[in-house]
Design an enzyme around this catalytic site. Structure first.
Site, PDB file in Angstrom:
ATOM      1  N   ARG A  82      27.644 -73.565 -23.829  1.00 48.03           N
ATOM      2  CA  ARG A  82      26.507 -72.761 -24.282  1.00 48.03           C
ATOM      3  C   ARG A  82      25.624 -72.471 -23.078  1.00 48.03           C
ATOM      4  O   ARG A  82      25.100 -73.403 -22.463  1.00 48.03           O
ATOM      5  CB  ARG A  82      25.727 -73.535 -25.345  1.00 48.03           C
ATOM      6  N   HIS A 130      16.392 -67.832 -23.846  1.00 52.91           N
ATOM      7  CA  HIS A 130      15.994 -69.219 -23.592  1.00 52.91           C
ATOM      8  C   HIS A 130      14.764 -69.184 -22.678  1.00 52.91           C
ATOM      9  O   HIS A 130      14.771 -69.722 -21.584  1.00 52.91           O
ATOM     10  CB  HIS A 130      17.153 -70.013 -22.998  1.00 52.91           C
ATOM     11  N   GLU A 175      14.943 -72.416 -29.645  1.00 54.42           N
ATOM     12  CA  GLU A 175      13.691 -73.119 -29.909  1.00 54.42           C
ATOM     13  C   GLU A 175      12.460 -72.208 -29.888  1.00 54.42           C
ATOM     14  O   GLU A 175      11.581 -72.343 -29.024  1.00 54.42           O
ATOM     15  CB  GLU A 175      13.490 -74.262 -28.900  1.00 54.42           C
ATOM     16  N   ASN A 304      18.706 -78.487 -32.247  1.00 53.02           N
ATOM     17  CA  ASN A 304      18.437 -79.271 -31.040  1.00 53.02           C
ATOM     18  C   ASN A 304      17.618 -80.483 -31.468  1.00 53.02           C
ATOM     19  O   ASN A 304      16.564 -80.325 -32.093  1.00 53.02           O
ATOM     20  CB  ASN A 304      17.609 -78.479 -30.015  1.00 53.02           C
ATOM     21  N   TYR A 306      16.178 -84.428 -30.232  1.00 51.16           N
ATOM     22  CA  TYR A 306      16.015 -85.444 -29.185  1.00 51.16           C
ATOM     23  C   TYR A 306      15.335 -86.704 -29.678  1.00 51.16           C
ATOM     24  O   TYR A 306      15.641 -87.799 -29.239  1.00 51.16           O
ATOM     25  CB  TYR A 306      15.183 -84.870 -28.024  1.00 51.16           C
ATOM     26  N   GLU A 380      21.912 -78.877 -28.798  1.00 48.73           N
ATOM     27  CA  GLU A 380      21.373 -79.693 -27.693  1.00 48.73           C
ATOM     28  C   GLU A 380      21.094 -81.097 -28.208  1.00 48.73           C
ATOM     29  O   GLU A 380      20.566 -81.270 -29.300  1.00 48.73           O
ATOM     30  CB  GLU A 380      20.038 -79.158 -27.157  1.00 48.73           C
TER      31      GLU A 380
HETATM   32  C1  FCB Z   1      14.779 -78.400 -24.977  1.00 51.81           C
HETATM   33  C2  FCB Z   1      15.084 -77.137 -24.218  1.00 51.81           C
HETATM   34  C3  FCB Z   1      15.992 -77.342 -23.032  1.00 51.81           C
HETATM   35  C4  FCB Z   1      15.685 -78.630 -22.295  1.00 51.81           C
HETATM   36  C5  FCB Z   1      15.616 -79.788 -23.260  1.00 51.81           C
HETATM   37  C6  FCB Z   1      15.343 -81.115 -22.609  1.00 51.81           C
HETATM   38  O1  FCB Z   1      13.550 -78.259 -25.614  1.00 51.81           O
HETATM   39  O2  FCB Z   1      15.687 -76.187 -25.058  1.00 51.81           O
HETATM   40  O3  FCB Z   1      15.881 -76.225 -22.199  1.00 51.81           O
HETATM   41  O4  FCB Z   1      14.567 -78.491 -21.543  1.00 51.81           O
HETATM   42  O5  FCB Z   1      14.627 -79.555 -24.224  1.00 51.81           O
END
Ligand code: FCB
Length: 476
Positions: A82, A130, A175, A304, A306, A380
């Site tokens: 991607r 992006h 995002e 995405n 985290y 992500e």
């Molecule tokens: C996300 C972004 C990516 C990267 C990660 C850590 O928010 O999409 O570009 O910075 O975080």
């Protein structure tokens, strides 16, 4: 946080193992082949905006080294990649009123990248936006102006027409939450504005841009999948029994999740979000027909994920906790003065983000329920760690291996729960320019020495490569 071992370690047949990057974070070559500045060039060159004044001028020099990078992916056995297209390379003379001529050299770069991927047996997935908005558009209002959405739809048609014969998936936006709120309310991302009303206008025009781009991709790349990538928040109340804390969850869930999912999936903005933000804007930028345009049939949704978020109603006494993981700028949380973001106990990544893979499975299951029939991808997931190349030439990033293991286990949990997850893209292939944090945060499974541009696969790359080869979760 180690997860219980899931019942199965096998992923569904055909599951795609990939990695993700973004144009401004890796390409460099910012003034080559006709490219004009994006908002991130301007922002990163403004003193005080990024750590140590880092910029994407050179980054990973991927613009010149993409063949080497594709070879590396092939060697690791990655099956999909991607990447994002930099809009200022494609129509560098764009203005709010006209797209301007197409820069063939920009298209040629991405076309060559796609060819290289296909030749290596790697399936390309293209993100159209992006965050590197042409600066000329920002000068006329950026995402607060609906003409930006209109031009974005036209640009999407150009890219889809040029690459659509070889690209499996087009992702309209990455995002939009970050682009709107971090860019226009918190000011910690480009363009660095701190105007809550502008952030909500940006939300709407990003949504509109998504709809217009989705439509353009359907028309110009009829064989490709249409998708969007959202960073949905996994929000929990500090105290489940507190009505105030539960209402805080409702509010932030509205601003981060439902304000995008509502129009995209159901063709409507959530009434409570409009009400919560009524003192900031009357939403009159939403015109008749807009929500129908935003609601386009989707083949896939990208998540995405985290980190988890815990909130509570702020009593107004003492210092307010603001541990939302987005730095110390103004608040990105429009009309949420009484919401506190609770500092969680460890474990955490180098970003300070706490680790809890349960959010991944819960969000995937939520998407499966809200968008039946739509394929899901994790577009992500990954972590920053203080990686160093040892004397033995190896990067022992056990922390990242554990993080990836536990989050992939959470993907398996979601699959077992019925979520149609078709693939996973680790963030990121390479260490890269981590926005306002510059080069201080390393997210890659491949280490980059920025002085020499030498790439060194970390232990996590080898581990991930095994997972891809076996289509199963190896031990940590
Ligand atoms: C996300 C972004 C990516 C990267 C990660 C850590 O928010 O999409 O570009 O910075 O975080």
């Amino acid at each position: 946080m180690p997860q219980d071992t899931p019942r199965t370690t096998r992923f569904p047949d055909g599951f795609l193992w990939g990695s993700a990057t973004a144009s401004y974070q890796i390409e460099g070559a910012v003034d080559e082949d006709g490219r004009t500045p994006s908002v991130w060039d301007t922002f990163s060159h403004t003193p005080g905006k990024t750590l140590d004044g880092d910029t994407g001028d050179v980054a990973d020099d991927h613009y010149h080294r993409f063949r080497e990078d594709v070879a590396l992916m092939k060697e690791l056995g990655l099956q999909t990649y991607r990447f994002s297209v930099a809009w200022p390379r494609i129509t560098p003379q764009v203005t709010a009123d006209a797209l301007g001529p197409v820069e063939q050299r920009g298209l040629d770069f991405y076309s060559a990248l796609v060819d290289e991927l296909v030749a290596a047996g790697i399936t390309p997935a293209v993100t159209l936006y992006h965050w590197d908005l042409p600066q000329a558009l920002e000068d006329e209002g950026g995402w607060t102006d609906r003409r930006t959405a209109e031009r974005f739809g036209e640009y999407a048609a150009v890219v889809a027409g040029a690459l659509g014969d070889r690209v499996r998936t087009f992702i309209t936006l990455n995002e939009p939450w970050c682009a709107a709120y971090l860019g226009y309310a918190a000011g910690v991302h480009a363009p660095g504005r701190t105007e809550p009303a502008a952030a909500l206008a940006a939300v709407h025009h990003l949504n509109l841009g998504h709809g217009l781009a989705a439509r353009a991709v359907r028309e110009h790349a009829p064989g490709a999948e249409v998708a969007v990538t959202l960073n949905l928040g996994w929000f929990r109340p500090d105290d489940e029994s507190s009505e105030g804390d539960r209402d805080a969850v409702r509010r932030v869930d509205g601003l981060q999740n439902r304000v995008f999912l509502g129009p995209m999936l159901r063709g409507e903005y959530p009434a409570d979000v409009l009400e919560d933000t009524a003192a900031v804007t009357d939403w009159s930028f939403v015109r008749d027909g807009d929500v129908e345009t935003i609601r386009q049939p989707l083949d896939a949704l990208g998540l995405n994920y985290y980190s988890p978020t815990v909130v509570r109603r702020w009593s107004g006494e003492g210092a307010k906790e603001t541990a939302d993981g987005h730095g110390d700028g103004a608040s990105p949380w429009v009309a949420c003065d009484d919401v506190e973001f609770v500092e969680l106990p460890g474990p955490r990544t180098e970003m300070g983000w706490s680790i809890d893979p349960r959010g991944m499975s819960e969000l995937l299951l939520r998407l499966a329920a809200e968008a039946p029939g739509v394929d899901l991808y994790v577009t992500e997931n990954g972590m920053a760690a203080p990686d160093v190349v040892g004397d033995d030439g190896v990067v022992h990033d056990d922390d990242r291996v554990a993080y990836l293991h536990d989050h992939l286990a959470a993907v398996l949990d979601a699959v077992e729960g019925g979520a149609p997850v078709k693939g996973y893209f680790v963030w990121s292939l390479l260490d890269n320019f981590e926005w306002a944090y510059g080069y201080s945060k390393r997210f890659g499974v491949v280490h980059v020495d920025y002085a020499t541009q030498v790439r060194t696969p970390k232990d996590s790359a080898r581990w991930y490569s095994r997972a891809a080869a076996e289509n199963a979760l190896p031990a940590r």
